[in-house]
Design a protein around this motif. Sequence first.
Motif, PDB file in Angstrom:
ATOM      1  N   VAL A  37      47.677  19.823  85.032  1.00 15.91           N
ATOM      2  CA  VAL A  37      48.701  20.726  85.559  1.00 15.91           C
ATOM      3  C   VAL A  37      48.989  20.365  87.019  1.00 15.91           C
ATOM      4  O   VAL A  37      48.060  20.215  87.818  1.00 15.91           O
ATOM      5  N   ILE A  38      50.262  20.206  87.331  1.00 14.50           N
ATOM      6  CA  ILE A  38      50.653  19.933  88.710  1.00 14.50           C
ATOM      7  C   ILE A  38      51.168  21.219  89.331  1.00 14.50           C
ATOM      8  O   ILE A  38      52.065  21.867  88.778  1.00 14.50           O
ATOM      9  N   THR A  39      50.587  21.602  90.468  1.00 11.84           N
ATOM     10  CA  THR A  39      51.065  22.788  91.181  1.00 11.84           C
ATOM     11  C   THR A  39      51.690  22.361  92.500  1.00 11.84           C
ATOM     12  O   THR A  39      51.023  21.784  93.357  1.00 11.84           O
ATOM     13  N   GLY A  40      52.995  22.596  92.625  1.00  8.24           N
ATOM     14  CA  GLY A  40      53.716  22.270  93.846  1.00  8.24           C
ATOM     15  C   GLY A  40      54.411  23.501  94.381  1.00  8.24           C
ATOM     16  O   GLY A  40      54.024  24.628  94.071  1.00  8.24           O
ATOM     17  N   ALA A  41      55.425  23.265  95.209  1.00  3.92           N
ATOM     18  CA  ALA A  41      56.121  24.389  95.833  1.00  3.92           C
ATOM     19  C   ALA A  41      57.570  24.015  96.113  1.00  3.92           C
ATOM     20  O   ALA A  41      57.909  22.831  96.221  1.00  3.92           O
ATOM     21  N   VAL A  42      58.401  25.030  96.214  1.00 10.33           N
ATOM     22  CA  VAL A  42      59.766  24.840  96.700  1.00 10.33           C
ATOM     23  C   VAL A  42      59.684  24.507  98.183  1.00 10.33           C
ATOM     24  O   VAL A  42      59.018  25.216  98.941  1.00 10.33           O
ATOM     25  N   VAL A  43      60.325  23.397  98.594  1.00 14.89           N
ATOM     26  CA  VAL A  43      60.272  23.015 100.009  1.00 14.89           C
ATOM     27  C   VAL A  43      61.638  23.111 100.678  1.00 14.89           C
ATOM     28  O   VAL A  43      61.753  23.007 101.898  1.00 14.89           O
ATOM     29  N   HIS A  44      62.689  23.339  99.886  1.00 19.01           N
ATOM     30  CA  HIS A  44      64.027  23.426 100.483  1.00 19.01           C
ATOM     31  C   HIS A  44      64.970  24.117  99.516  1.00 19.01           C
ATOM     32  O   HIS A  44      64.901  23.909  98.305  1.00 19.01           O
ATOM     33  N   VAL A  45      65.832  24.959 100.062  1.00 21.18           N
ATOM     34  CA  VAL A  45      66.929  25.544  99.288  1.00 21.18           C
ATOM     35  C   VAL A  45      68.211  24.948  99.840  1.00 21.18           C
ATOM     36  O   VAL A  45      68.476  25.057 101.041  1.00 21.18           O
ATOM     37  N   ASP A  46      68.997  24.296  98.969  1.00 16.40           N
ATOM     38  CA  ASP A  46      70.178  23.615  99.515  1.00 16.40           C
ATOM     39  C   ASP A  46      71.432  24.483  99.439  1.00 16.40           C
ATOM     40  O   ASP A  46      71.389  25.642  99.023  1.00 16.40           O
ATOM     41  N   HIS A  47      72.534  23.928  99.898  1.00 17.86           N
ATOM     42  CA  HIS A  47      73.826  24.618  99.999  1.00 17.86           C
ATOM     43  C   HIS A  47      74.282  25.228  98.683  1.00 17.86           C
ATOM     44  O   HIS A  47      75.009  26.225  98.676  1.00 17.86           O
ATOM     45  N   PHE A  48      73.871  24.622  97.562  1.00 15.22           N
ATOM     46  CA  PHE A  48      74.283  25.100  96.256  1.00 15.22           C
ATOM     47  C   PHE A  48      73.284  26.105  95.661  1.00 15.22           C
ATOM     48  O   PHE A  48      73.452  26.549  94.534  1.00 15.22           O
ATOM     49  N   GLY A  49      72.218  26.403  96.413  1.00  8.77           N
ATOM     50  CA  GLY A  49      71.178  27.270  95.884  1.00  8.77           C
ATOM     51  C   GLY A  49      70.196  26.538  95.005  1.00  8.77           C
ATOM     52  O   GLY A  49      69.391  27.166  94.314  1.00  8.77           O
ATOM     53  N   VAL A  62      62.951  23.805 112.500  1.00  8.54           N
ATOM     54  CA  VAL A  62      62.543  22.399 112.618  1.00  8.54           C
ATOM     55  C   VAL A  62      62.295  21.790 111.238  1.00  8.54           C
ATOM     56  O   VAL A  62      62.618  20.628 110.985  1.00  8.54           O
ATOM     57  N   ARG A  63      61.756  22.581 110.341  1.00 13.39           N
ATOM     58  CA  ARG A  63      61.455  22.104 108.993  1.00 13.39           C
ATOM     59  C   ARG A  63      62.746  21.740 108.234  1.00 13.39           C
ATOM     60  O   ARG A  63      62.810  20.715 107.544  1.00 13.39           O
TER      61      ARG A  63
END
Lengths: 260, 260, 260
Positions: B168-180, B44-45
């Motif tokens: 300092v901004i701390t975020g996260a990977v939210v998506h890996v796309d078709h190209f990596g 769903v994400r």
Amino acid sequence: MRITLLTDFGTADGYVAAMKGMARAIAPAVIIDDASHDIPPGDVRAAAWALAAYWNRYPAATVHVVVVDPGVGGPRRPLALACADRLLVGPDNGVFTGVLTGGQEWRAVAIENADVMGDAISSTFHGRDIFMPAAAHLAAGSPLASLGPAVTDPVLLDMTAPVQSAGVITGAVVHVDHFGNLVTNVPAETVASGGVVVQIRGRRLPLSRTYSDVDRGQLLALIGSHGCVELAVRDGSAAGMLQAGRGDPVRLVPGAARST
Amino acid sequence: MRITLLTDFGTADGYVAAMKGMARAIAPAVIIDDASHDIPPGDVRAAAWALAAYWNRYPAATVHVVVVDPGVGGPRRPLALACADRLLVGPDNGVFTGVLTGGQEWRAVAIENADVMGDAISSTFHGRDIFMPAAAHLAAGSPLASLGPAVTDPVLLDMTAPVQSAGVITGAVVHVDHFGNLVTNVPAETVASGGVVVQIRGRRLPLSRTYSDVDRGQLLALIGSHGCVELAVRDGSAAGMLQAGRGDPVRLVPGAARST
Amino acid sequence: MRITLLTDFGTADGYVAAMKGMARAIAPAVIIDDASHDIPPGDVRAAAWALAAYWNRYPAATVHVVVVDPGVGGPRRPLALACADRLLVGPDNGVFTGVLTGGQEWRAVAIENADVMGDAISSTFHGRDIFMPAAAHLAAGSPLASLGPAVTDPVLLDMTAPVQSAGVITGAVVHVDHFGNLVTNVPAETVASGGVVVQIRGRRLPLSRTYSDVDRGQLLALIGSHGCVELAVRDGSAAGMLQAGRGDPVRLVPGAARST
């Protein structure tokens, strides 16, 4: 009023749908035919090959969009061109080589007019921000020349032609298709009207007419749907059987062969 | 009058074509744009992510159908909603989170009116039996309110925002796309106007402008087409090189970096 | 005026786009819905299965094109047929079995009229040279009989029906779908109104109503969207869990089961 769309984006990220949405925002009812979104990432040569299979099967006034664009955001020009009454839009990286070298007149422009682009131009997704909006404007009737200044030196891929010497034609595999067929650059016309033996990876094959001329699982050589010599395995993969791929040499010598 | 379609069905079973047929039985000439059928099963994400890339690129009155629906047949509600002059149809499982939390007004209903559904309702395929027929009725002009009673509490996915502390901004990977490419949740606007160093998996990177700013095979950080910080490898896969994926942390610290 | 298209071509070679171009050269504005291009190469049975899911969901006058055609160029006939006000075009290799054996009247012809074909007929790509042009002519209003002489004996696949003996129904898995669901040939109507136990690969299962009746990762049996008994794993793959596939036997015995 129709657009075709060829990319290496896959579809799962919504990038292709974003492109379609940009076109519909300009030309809501335009026909959009998916050509493919499964070109191997960055493989300009594979995109050029696929485009050659369909661009002039479509009727006049079709706009073909090709976005296989590893150089996006860099110095490569965004291109639009007209050839044989069809229009084409995409990066100037050689993807239009087959169209430009087919012997028909063409005109090309660099897309520079901001009025035919999206409102904001990213440095990584010109399919959405430049190519598809420009294509929609063309489909809606904007003249090619309105997109930007003429380009007379579009990039061409190096396409090696087969060489003929002492009756022997030496060519190469230029494409491996979905079925594992090995398509060569040797056109049917150059094949001697007498018998011919096709040599690849130590195998020697006569020229068959179609797949069912041999038994299941057998290798054969034939003239494929592009009009060139092709290696295939009936109900199987020639690429897999021969462990062969793009660039592998193929030789045609006169004579009658037995399949080996 | 147009519908887009996003699913996790693949196409080989004929399920997607069955959905299209149901729409055409109600609105024969409706435009149907495939968004994707390659969302990972039940993810769903990922569907919410893809939808965010295109839903508001389409013009007003477009009906976006999303069927990534692992809870089909259970208590989850079938939803239709209107936001920013577009319409959306799908399960109430969080897939519309991006639309609902984007700061624009929305109205939602639970699809309960049997007149906008198929004749028989299976317990496993509401895409065919409920969502696509309802979407076709919307595309043909049925008002949203005619589909069923108002819903004021649609399900929202938990979307973690990046946090900022001591510069300092701390975020996260939210998506890996078709190209990596690794897309993060850190928007361009939060990036300091001075220099910034992007840290992920022990690597420290400056912010580049586009892929060709680095050599082939090199890792870079840039602002991607979604307007967020992204990690990419020129002509390669950042996900593969870094062995990173959804949820991996990324930090932005002030300063000038050398690519390492 | 609409065409659907089902092939085993993939899209990356431009073959599918060439077919679409041929249709548009004849009927420029015809609606073309992609059904799928991901049928496993040469798998006529899988194509017949997919077609059954959608052909009669579409409204009357739709032309369904199916090109899964391992016998191309050989003696198999190119076929066009009419059934239940829909039209179908493809090779005479059994791909239309579900349409022809569904109990509704049909008429079939062999496509032999060169006027409804392309200008040149290859021996390897009848999708482009025969089937799609013929379909476009049908979509544009050409009568079925104009395509060629009547065919009264189209090829039918051997479709084994479940057998019932002493209250026990023995059927088989006939399809594995994208989610790993195992679809059987046992229709819901044959299931006893009392309790029933579904047996497959040593497992014994009651008949559930939908996926969410069991916990995540659990196997269940239910009536699928085709109206037949199906084995599934909630948020998982039954084919993977049971290491089962097409042809595997399934038995339904009266009684109440506990899930094991």
